[in-house]
Design a protein around this motif. Structure first.
Motif, mmCIF file in Angstrom:
data_model
loop_
_atom_site.group_PDB
_atom_site.id
_atom_site.type_symbol
_atom_site.label_atom_id
_atom_site.label_comp_id
_atom_site.label_asym_id
_atom_site.label_seq_id
_atom_site.Cartn_x
_atom_site.Cartn_y
_atom_site.Cartn_z
ATOM 1 N N ALA A 52 0.874 -1.121 0.110
ATOM 2 C CA ALA A 52 -0.136 -0.081 0.012
ATOM 3 C C ALA A 52 0.978 1.151 -0.012
ATOM 4 N N LYS A 53 1.915 1.232 0.754
ATOM 5 C CA LYS A 53 2.738 2.417 0.814
ATOM 6 C C LYS A 53 3.566 2.533 -0.629
ATOM 7 N N ARG A 54 3.880 1.584 -1.231
ATOM 8 C CA ARG A 54 4.495 1.557 -2.533
ATOM 9 C C ARG A 54 3.484 2.353 -3.578
ATOM 10 N N ARG A 55 2.172 1.802 -3.363
ATOM 11 C CA ARG A 55 1.323 2.424 -4.333
ATOM 12 C C ARG A 55 1.020 3.835 -4.090
ATOM 13 N N ARG A 56 0.956 4.298 -2.735
ATOM 14 C CA ARG A 56 0.928 5.525 -2.505
ATOM 15 C C ARG A 56 2.080 6.546 -3.120
ATOM 16 N N GLU A 57 3.155 5.887 -2.908
ATOM 17 C CA GLU A 57 4.307 6.640 -3.273
ATOM 18 C C GLU A 57 4.374 6.761 -5.099
ATOM 19 N N LEU A 58 4.080 5.843 -5.502
ATOM 20 C CA LEU A 58 3.772 5.735 -7.142
ATOM 21 C C LEU A 58 2.868 6.843 -7.583
ATOM 22 N N LYS A 59 1.851 6.645 -6.814
ATOM 23 C CA LYS A 59 0.756 7.724 -7.135
ATOM 24 C C LYS A 59 1.114 9.119 -7.087
ATOM 25 N N LYS A 60 2.053 9.422 -6.027
ATOM 26 C CA LYS A 60 2.194 10.667 -5.737
ATOM 27 C C LYS A 60 3.148 11.073 -6.995
ATOM 28 N N ARG A 61 4.282 10.259 -7.185
ATOM 29 C CA ARG A 61 5.271 10.546 -8.167
ATOM 30 C C ARG A 61 4.591 10.837 -9.743
ATOM 31 N N HIS A 62 3.544 10.124 -9.855
ATOM 32 C CA HIS A 62 2.837 10.039 -11.253
ATOM 33 C C HIS A 62 1.839 11.312 -11.181
ATOM 34 N N GLY A 63 1.316 11.780 -10.070
ATOM 35 C CA GLY A 63 0.344 12.787 -9.866
ATOM 36 C C GLY A 63 1.080 14.104 -10.028
ATOM 37 N N SER A 64 2.327 14.183 -9.681
ATOM 38 C CA SER A 64 2.968 15.387 -9.428
ATOM 39 C C SER A 64 3.959 15.664 -11.008
#
Length: 61
Positions: A48-60
């Motif tokens: 779940a943490k990895r998914r959140r980090e990836l989402k942050k990277r792709h969202g920014s």
């Protein structure tokens, strides 16, 4: 899960990934569902943490 079963699950996961049926076939008396449930309980927050980090990277971007 016994310590031996946990060790085997970790080693098998490194080799074959999330092929729970294949892993369960190496552990007598365990089903694929049990193995997957065990893995998610132990590692669910990591994923779940990895998914959140990836989402942050792709969202920014």
């Amino acid at each position: 899960m016994s310590e031996q079963e946990e060790d085997l699950i970790y080693r098998m996961y490194k080799l074959v990934g999330d092929r729970w049926g294949l892993i369960a076939g190496r552990i007598p008396g365990r089903t694929a569902e049990e193995i997957e449930r065990f893995w998610i309980m132990r590692h669910g927050e990591v994923f779940a943490k990895r998914r959140r980090e990836l989402k942050k990277r792709h969202g920014s971007s």
